[in-house]
Scaffold this motif. Structure first.
Motif, short mmCIF file in Angstrom:
data_model
loop_
_atom_site.label_atom_id
_atom_site.label_comp_id
_atom_site.label_asym_id
_atom_site.label_seq_id
_atom_site.Cartn_x
_atom_site.Cartn_y
_atom_site.Cartn_z
N LYS A 144 0.84 -1.20 0.00
CA LYS A 144 0.00 0.00 0.00
C LYS A 144 0.88 1.25 0.00
CE LYS A 144 -3.66 -2.30 2.64
NZ LYS A 144 -4.45 -2.27 3.92
N LEU A 145 0.72 2.05 -1.05
CA LEU A 145 1.50 3.29 -1.20
C LEU A 145 0.56 4.49 -1.13
CD1 LEU A 145 4.10 4.90 -1.98
CD2 LEU A 145 3.42 4.55 -4.38
N GLY A 146 0.94 5.50 -0.35
CA GLY A 146 0.20 6.74 -0.28
C GLY A 146 0.96 7.86 -0.96
N LEU A 147 0.25 8.69 -1.70
CA LEU A 147 0.83 9.84 -2.37
C LEU A 147 0.05 11.08 -1.95
CD1 LEU A 147 1.18 8.34 -5.98
CD2 LEU A 147 3.01 8.62 -4.29
N ILE A 148 0.66 11.91 -1.15
CA ILE A 148 0.07 13.20 -0.80
C ILE A 148 0.76 14.25 -1.64
CG2 ILE A 148 -0.34 14.87 1.03
CD1 ILE A 148 -0.33 12.60 3.03
N GLY A 149 0.00 14.81 -2.58
CA GLY A 149 0.57 15.63 -3.63
C GLY A 149 0.63 14.79 -4.89
N CYS A 150 -0.19 15.13 -5.89
CA CYS A 150 -0.30 14.31 -7.10
C CYS A 150 0.26 15.02 -8.32
CB CYS A 150 -1.75 13.91 -7.34
SG CYS A 150 -2.43 12.83 -6.07
N GLY A 151 1.33 15.78 -8.13
CA GLY A 151 1.97 16.46 -9.24
C GLY A 151 2.94 15.55 -9.97
N ALA A 152 3.87 16.17 -10.68
CA ALA A 152 4.82 15.42 -11.51
C ALA A 152 5.64 14.44 -10.68
CB ALA A 152 5.74 16.40 -12.24
N GLN A 153 6.07 14.85 -9.49
CA GLN A 153 6.92 13.99 -8.68
C GLN A 153 6.19 12.73 -8.23
OE1 GLN A 153 10.12 12.37 -7.19
NE2 GLN A 153 10.17 14.31 -8.31
N PHE A 165 8.81 -2.82 -5.03
CA PHE A 165 7.77 -3.32 -4.13
C PHE A 165 6.55 -3.80 -4.93
CE2 PHE A 165 10.25 -0.33 -1.66
CZ PHE A 165 10.40 -0.97 -0.44
N PRO A 166 5.87 -4.85 -4.43
CA PRO A 166 4.70 -5.40 -5.14
C PRO A 166 3.43 -4.59 -4.83
CG PRO A 166 5.12 -6.70 -3.17
CD PRO A 166 6.22 -5.66 -3.24
N LEU A 167 3.42 -3.36 -5.28
CA LEU A 167 2.33 -2.45 -4.94
C LEU A 167 1.00 -2.92 -5.52
CD1 LEU A 167 4.17 0.95 -5.55
CD2 LEU A 167 3.90 -0.29 -3.39
N LYS A 168 -0.03 -2.84 -4.71
CA LYS A 168 -1.37 -3.24 -5.15
C LYS A 168 -2.38 -2.11 -5.08
CE LYS A 168 -0.87 -8.17 -4.05
NZ LYS A 168 -1.42 -9.32 -3.28
N SER A 169 -2.26 -1.24 -4.07
CA SER A 169 -3.20 -0.13 -3.95
C SER A 169 -2.43 1.17 -3.75
CB SER A 169 -4.18 -0.35 -2.79
OG SER A 169 -3.50 -0.48 -1.56
N ILE A 170 -2.88 2.22 -4.47
CA ILE A 170 -2.25 3.53 -4.41
C ILE A 170 -3.28 4.52 -3.90
CG2 ILE A 170 -0.89 5.24 -5.66
CD1 ILE A 170 0.24 2.35 -5.73
N TRP A 171 -3.03 5.09 -2.74
CA TRP A 171 -3.95 6.01 -2.09
C TRP A 171 -3.47 7.43 -2.36
CZ3 TRP A 171 -7.71 4.03 1.65
CH2 TRP A 171 -7.73 2.62 1.70
N ILE A 172 -4.32 8.27 -2.95
CA ILE A 172 -3.88 9.59 -3.41
C ILE A 172 -4.71 10.71 -2.81
CG2 ILE A 172 -2.99 8.61 -5.56
CD1 ILE A 172 -5.44 9.90 -6.98
N TYR A 173 -4.03 11.84 -2.62
CA TYR A 173 -4.71 13.07 -2.20
C TYR A 173 -3.95 14.26 -2.77
CZ TYR A 173 -6.20 17.16 0.36
OH TYR A 173 -6.66 18.41 0.66
N ILE A 197 -6.97 4.78 -5.33
CA ILE A 197 -8.00 5.13 -4.35
C ILE A 197 -7.83 6.59 -3.94
CG2 ILE A 197 -8.97 4.60 -2.08
CD1 ILE A 197 -7.67 1.79 -2.39
N ARG A 198 -8.86 7.41 -4.19
CA ARG A 198 -8.85 8.79 -3.71
C ARG A 198 -9.28 8.80 -2.24
NH1 ARG A 198 -11.03 12.60 -8.56
NH2 ARG A 198 -11.18 14.06 -6.82
#
Length: 356
Positions: A144-153, A165-173, A197-198
């Protein structure tokens, strides 16, 4: 007398894109992660001089900064990146927040060896550094990976971490809903089998195994969150803190975590380490990577990679870009410096007397 090349190898933005197309994005990021890991393992402080970056920052709207990031490898080269950070670029000028260029110089002669776009290399090396740090500090097998900030980086962070990593779900904000709306389209080329996932910041912090914060939060506006009930093994790549007074993470979380800066002295000025005493800061990245025996202990607890951006990373990505460009025939040699057969005559190009 030995003759040196007088040509400078030019790699434009489109040249770098072509290098990635021909090499393949996955192959390139894998190579970069490998080169950075090897460079950190073999880091020799006696042959490398890397000062803290310096430059100019201005508060008058639109505020921003232009900084200089040099590295000197003795007996070989100087690499210099000039980088501009202007958080209002996307809204005001339809330009990236970060604009930059990278130049390399032969220390035997001072000759400008290469000049290239720095925007794409900066994004890639920042993501590669997060991947290297996460491999050492995050829970193995994290899904499970979280991304706070969904810009280019955020795009390249996801890409680099997906290689390890065997990522399965990406949580974004993101504070901008449009950045979340089009995030799926921007990662389409990565061909990842993940569930997007938002969510809100608090839920993301409390849910994921690995978190990347890459925001343009303003000076004295942080942290991004105060309260948390996160996984005991949460690892955070804190990428957005790159200016005095700019912070993404709460001090209490830092105190509960092993905090690893990319460049300690710089991170104490403009990273999350601004909030910490020297005794509260863990090993820096090169120390961590050279001591894999410590990884298992760190992986069991909370950890933070304080990524402010390090000129050594710029040297590694610039050398890789040049190497691949020359091998693929991408780029061109140009005569940029005024070098003539009569080096003592600055008017060598004038064929007749000048009338004054």
């Amino acid at each position: 007398m030995k003759k040196y090349s007088t040509k400078t190898w030019l790699l434009t933005a489109s040249d770098l894109e072509e290098i990635l197309i021909q090499t393949g994005p996955n192959r390139f990021i894998d190579l970069l992660i490998e080169r950075l890991t090897r460079g950190l393992e073999n880091f020799d402080s006696s042959s490398l001089e890397i000062p803290i970056r310096t430059g100019f920052n201005y508060q008058a709207a639109p505020e921003g900064l232009v900084e200089f990031m040099p590295v000197h490898e003795k007996g070989k080269e100087v690499v210099l990146k000039v980088v501009g950070y202007h958080p209002h670029n996307p809204d005001l000028f339809d330009l990236p927040t970060i604009l930059s260029n990278i130049t390399t110089y032969d220390t035997k002669t001072g000759h400008l060896k290469t000049i290239m776009d720095g925007v794409l290399p900066t994004a890639l090396r920042t993501a590669a550094a997060s991947a290297v740090a996460s491999r050492a500090m995050a829970k193995p097998g994290s899904e499970k990976l979280g991304l706070i900030g969904c810009g280019a980086q955020a795009v390249v962070q996801l890409h680099a971490l997906s290689r390890l990593f065997p990522l399965k779900s990406i949580w974004i904000y993101d504070i901008d809903p449009k950045a979340m709306d089009n995030f799926q389209d921007r990662i389409e080329g990565l061909e990842l089998d993940v569930n997007l996932i938002r969510s809100d910041i608090e839920t993301i912090v409390d849910t994921v195994d690995i978190l990347c914060t890459a925001t343009s939060i303003g000076v004295n506006e942080g942290p991004l969150f105060e309260h948390y009930n996160c996984q005991p093994h949460l690892h955070i790549n804190a990428v957005g803190s790159d200016f005095p007074g700019k912070l993404e993470l709460p001090r209490n979380l830092l105190l509960e975590s092993t905090v690893v800066p990319d460049f300690r002295e710089q991170a104490k000025i403009e990273g999350e380490c601004q909030q910490l005493q020297d005794t509260e800061i863990g090993p820096d990245l090169k120390q961590l990577i050279s001591q894999p025996i410590t990884w298992k202990t760190i992986q069991k607890g909370m950890s933070v990679f304080d990524s402010t951006g390090w000129a050594y990373e710029d040297q590694i990505v610039a050398n890789l870009m040049e190497e691949l460009g020359r091998a693929l025939g991408v780029g061109q040699g140009i005569h940029l410096e005024n070098v003539s057969s009569d080096v003592k005559n600055p008017y060598h190009f004038i064929s007749k007397p000048v009338q004054v």
